[in-house]
Write a protein that holds these residues in place. Structure first.
Motif, PDB file in Angstrom:
ATOM      1  N   ALA A 182      21.961 -19.376 -20.600  1.00 15.75           N
ATOM      2  CA  ALA A 182      21.890 -20.533 -19.720  1.00 15.75           C
ATOM      3  C   ALA A 182      21.133 -19.969 -18.264  1.00 15.75           C
ATOM      4  O   ALA A 182      21.397 -18.539 -18.025  1.00 15.75           O
ATOM      5  CB  ALA A 182      23.294 -21.039 -19.103  1.00 15.75           C
ATOM      6  N   VAL A 183      19.962 -20.593 -17.904  1.00 13.35           N
ATOM      7  CA  VAL A 183      19.392 -19.999 -16.781  1.00 13.35           C
ATOM      8  C   VAL A 183      20.567 -19.757 -15.534  1.00 13.35           C
ATOM      9  O   VAL A 183      20.104 -18.534 -14.747  1.00 13.35           O
ATOM     10  CB  VAL A 183      18.476 -21.159 -16.360  1.00 13.35           C
ATOM     11  CG1 VAL A 183      17.803 -20.676 -14.900  1.00 13.35           C
ATOM     12  CG2 VAL A 183      17.182 -21.117 -17.396  1.00 13.35           C
ATOM     13  N   PHE A 226      13.278 -12.946  -4.484  1.00 14.19           N
ATOM     14  CA  PHE A 226      13.874 -13.625  -5.641  1.00 14.19           C
ATOM     15  C   PHE A 226      13.828 -15.015  -5.615  1.00 14.19           C
ATOM     16  O   PHE A 226      13.465 -15.908  -6.610  1.00 14.19           O
ATOM     17  CB  PHE A 226      15.258 -12.930  -5.975  1.00 14.19           C
ATOM     18  CG  PHE A 226      15.917 -13.632  -7.116  1.00 14.19           C
ATOM     19  CD1 PHE A 226      15.533 -13.668  -8.434  1.00 14.19           C
ATOM     20  CD2 PHE A 226      17.045 -14.590  -6.907  1.00 14.19           C
ATOM     21  CE1 PHE A 226      15.970 -14.310  -9.616  1.00 14.19           C
ATOM     22  CE2 PHE A 226      17.665 -15.311  -7.635  1.00 14.19           C
ATOM     23  CZ  PHE A 226      17.424 -15.077  -9.115  1.00 14.19           C
ATOM     24  N   GLU A 227      14.399 -15.632  -4.527  1.00 12.74           N
ATOM     25  CA  GLU A 227      14.612 -17.287  -4.668  1.00 12.74           C
ATOM     26  C   GLU A 227      13.191 -17.929  -4.397  1.00 12.74           C
ATOM     27  O   GLU A 227      12.955 -18.898  -5.229  1.00 12.74           O
ATOM     28  CB  GLU A 227      15.087 -17.727  -3.338  1.00 12.74           C
ATOM     29  CG  GLU A 227      16.846 -17.101  -3.372  1.00 12.74           C
ATOM     30  CD  GLU A 227      17.758 -17.734  -4.371  1.00 12.74           C
ATOM     31  OE1 GLU A 227      17.090 -18.794  -4.975  1.00 12.74           O
ATOM     32  OE2 GLU A 227      18.784 -17.183  -4.310  1.00 12.74           O
ATOM     33  N   LYS A 228      12.221 -17.197  -3.830  1.00 10.93           N
ATOM     34  CA  LYS A 228      10.762 -17.791  -3.851  1.00 10.93           C
ATOM     35  C   LYS A 228      10.106 -17.661  -5.259  1.00 10.93           C
ATOM     36  O   LYS A 228       9.609 -18.667  -5.777  1.00 10.93           O
ATOM     37  CB  LYS A 228       9.947 -17.062  -2.955  1.00 10.93           C
ATOM     38  CG  LYS A 228      10.414 -17.466  -1.368  1.00 10.93           C
ATOM     39  CD  LYS A 228       9.509 -16.484  -0.207  1.00 10.93           C
ATOM     40  CE  LYS A 228      10.082 -16.896   1.069  1.00 10.93           C
ATOM     41  NZ  LYS A 228       9.514 -15.762   1.811  1.00 10.93           N
ATOM     42  N   GLU A 229      10.267 -16.426  -5.933  1.00 11.81           N
ATOM     43  CA  GLU A 229       9.798 -16.346  -7.127  1.00 11.81           C
ATOM     44  C   GLU A 229      10.384 -17.367  -7.972  1.00 11.81           C
ATOM     45  O   GLU A 229       9.645 -17.896  -9.213  1.00 11.81           O
ATOM     46  CB  GLU A 229       9.983 -14.748  -7.760  1.00 11.81           C
ATOM     47  CG  GLU A 229       9.198 -13.887  -7.060  1.00 11.81           C
ATOM     48  CD  GLU A 229       7.687 -14.168  -7.033  1.00 11.81           C
ATOM     49  OE1 GLU A 229       7.033 -14.599  -7.965  1.00 11.81           O
ATOM     50  OE2 GLU A 229       6.935 -13.614  -6.231  1.00 11.81           O
ATOM     51  N   ALA A 230      11.690 -17.530  -8.094  1.00 14.85           N
ATOM     52  CA  ALA A 230      12.384 -18.801  -9.014  1.00 14.85           C
ATOM     53  C   ALA A 230      11.668 -19.795  -8.889  1.00 14.85           C
ATOM     54  O   ALA A 230      11.482 -20.651  -9.983  1.00 14.85           O
ATOM     55  CB  ALA A 230      13.956 -18.642  -8.753  1.00 14.85           C
ATOM     56  N   LEU A 231      11.524 -20.109  -7.406  1.00 11.74           N
ATOM     57  CA  LEU A 231      10.944 -21.772  -7.168  1.00 11.74           C
ATOM     58  C   LEU A 231       9.328 -21.738  -7.917  1.00 11.74           C
ATOM     59  O   LEU A 231       9.293 -22.881  -8.214  1.00 11.74           O
ATOM     60  CB  LEU A 231      10.926 -21.935  -5.731  1.00 11.74           C
ATOM     61  CG  LEU A 231      12.174 -22.368  -5.175  1.00 11.74           C
ATOM     62  CD1 LEU A 231      12.303 -22.405  -3.711  1.00 11.74           C
ATOM     63  CD2 LEU A 231      12.676 -23.674  -5.888  1.00 11.74           C
ATOM     64  N   LEU A 232       8.616 -20.708  -7.765  1.00 14.89           N
ATOM     65  CA  LEU A 232       7.206 -20.594  -7.935  1.00 14.89           C
ATOM     66  C   LEU A 232       7.603 -20.700  -9.464  1.00 14.89           C
ATOM     67  O   LEU A 232       6.313 -21.376 -10.064  1.00 14.89           O
ATOM     68  CB  LEU A 232       6.518 -19.155  -7.679  1.00 14.89           C
ATOM     69  CG  LEU A 232       6.405 -19.008  -6.239  1.00 14.89           C
ATOM     70  CD1 LEU A 232       5.827 -17.754  -5.654  1.00 14.89           C
ATOM     71  CD2 LEU A 232       5.362 -20.311  -5.822  1.00 14.89           C
ATOM     72  N   ALA A 233       8.281 -20.166 -10.507  1.00  8.72           N
ATOM     73  CA  ALA A 233       8.154 -20.027 -11.787  1.00  8.72           C
ATOM     74  C   ALA A 233       8.853 -21.491 -12.314  1.00  8.72           C
ATOM     75  O   ALA A 233       8.391 -21.572 -13.588  1.00  8.72           O
ATOM     76  CB  ALA A 233       9.213 -19.066 -12.204  1.00  8.72           C
ATOM     77  N   ARG A 266      22.880 -16.638 -11.067  1.00 10.14           N
ATOM     78  CA  ARG A 266      24.036 -16.142 -10.487  1.00 10.14           C
ATOM     79  C   ARG A 266      24.011 -14.414 -10.513  1.00 10.14           C
ATOM     80  O   ARG A 266      24.625 -13.900  -9.661  1.00 10.14           O
ATOM     81  CB  ARG A 266      25.313 -16.566 -11.482  1.00 10.14           C
ATOM     82  CG  ARG A 266      26.646 -16.158 -10.917  1.00 10.14           C
ATOM     83  CD  ARG A 266      27.578 -16.381 -11.641  1.00 10.14           C
ATOM     84  NE  ARG A 266      27.361 -15.573 -12.808  1.00 10.14           N
ATOM     85  CZ  ARG A 266      27.696 -15.984 -14.196  1.00 10.14           C
ATOM     86  NH1 ARG A 266      27.501 -17.366 -14.345  1.00 10.14           N
ATOM     87  NH2 ARG A 266      27.626 -15.207 -15.042  1.00 10.14           N
ATOM     88  N   ASP A 267      23.853 -13.870 -11.665  1.00  9.00           N
ATOM     89  CA  ASP A 267      23.663 -12.467 -11.671  1.00  9.00           C
ATOM     90  C   ASP A 267      22.722 -11.880 -10.634  1.00  9.00           C
ATOM     91  O   ASP A 267      23.185 -10.799  -9.613  1.00  9.00           O
ATOM     92  CB  ASP A 267      23.587 -11.989 -12.926  1.00  9.00           C
ATOM     93  CG  ASP A 267      24.515 -12.255 -13.946  1.00  9.00           C
ATOM     94  OD1 ASP A 267      25.845 -12.508 -13.537  1.00  9.00           O
ATOM     95  OD2 ASP A 267      24.447 -11.800 -15.413  1.00  9.00           O
ATOM     96  N   LEU A 302      14.123 -23.688 -14.179  1.00 13.15           N
ATOM     97  CA  LEU A 302      13.750 -22.661 -15.083  1.00 13.15           C
ATOM     98  C   LEU A 302      13.950 -22.852 -16.675  1.00 13.15           C
ATOM     99  O   LEU A 302      15.035 -23.436 -16.903  1.00 13.15           O
ATOM    100  CB  LEU A 302      13.897 -21.195 -14.733  1.00 13.15           C
ATOM    101  CG  LEU A 302      13.484 -20.806 -13.203  1.00 13.15           C
ATOM    102  CD1 LEU A 302      14.386 -19.777 -12.694  1.00 13.15           C
ATOM    103  CD2 LEU A 302      12.019 -20.660 -13.271  1.00 13.15           C
ATOM    104  N   ASN A 303      13.313 -22.394 -17.373  1.00 16.98           N
ATOM    105  CA  ASN A 303      13.850 -22.202 -18.812  1.00 16.98           C
ATOM    106  C   ASN A 303      13.963 -20.557 -19.187  1.00 16.98           C
ATOM    107  O   ASN A 303      13.607 -19.792 -18.471  1.00 16.98           O
ATOM    108  CB  ASN A 303      12.840 -22.791 -19.744  1.00 16.98           C
ATOM    109  CG  ASN A 303      11.491 -22.127 -19.943  1.00 16.98           C
ATOM    110  OD1 ASN A 303      11.518 -20.963 -20.138  1.00 16.98           O
ATOM    111  ND2 ASN A 303      10.403 -23.108 -19.755  1.00 16.98           N
TER     112      ASN A 303
END
Length: 127
Positions: free
Chosen positions: A71-72, A107-114, A77-78, A10-11
């Motif tokens: 940093a992403v 959250f993990e799925k959304e982070a991967l999708l983004a 982490r948070d 991610l950025n």
């Protein structure tokens, strides 16, 4: 430590979208849990008075709005810490623990999708 999934590239501009998708768009069933996790004192209300590494969704949102994530990996982490603390300090059978499991998965799925999709590297081979 680095991210466990190398696909998470991610950025910083994508973090708000991941946060919103996780907390607002996908969590209607877990709105009550999101409200709990929004409160920095939610675990104290449950009788947990010492958390070595506390984090809550309100703090994450404020850090996003204030541009404090440089940093992403710090954002990731948070967010994971919010859900993992809820899981660690509540009984596995509790509704909050189960909701935190689900929200962490969302959250993990959304982070991967983004994350932008990168083409696979060219195959190496000896012709």
């Amino acid at each position: 430590a680095s991210d466990p999934d190398p696909r998470l590239k991610l950025n910083l501009h994508q973090l708000g979208g991941v946060f919103n998708a996780c907390v607002y768009d996908k969590s209607l069933e877990y709105e009550w849990a999101v409200r709990k996790l929004w409160d920095p004192l939610y675990l104290a209300e449950l009788g947990v008075h010492f958390i070595p590494d506390p984090m809550d969704l309100r703090t994450v949102a404020k850090k996003l709005i204030d541009g404090l994530y440089l940093a992403v990996k710090d954002f990731l982490r948070d967010m994971r810490r919010v859900f993992n603390n809820a899981r660690k300090y509540t009984l596995k059978a509790s509704p909050l623990h189960q909701a935190a499991d689900t929200l962490l998965s969302i959250f993990e799925k959304e982070a991967l999708l983004a994350a932008p999709q990168r083409p696979p590297p060219p195959a190496c081979g000896g012709g």
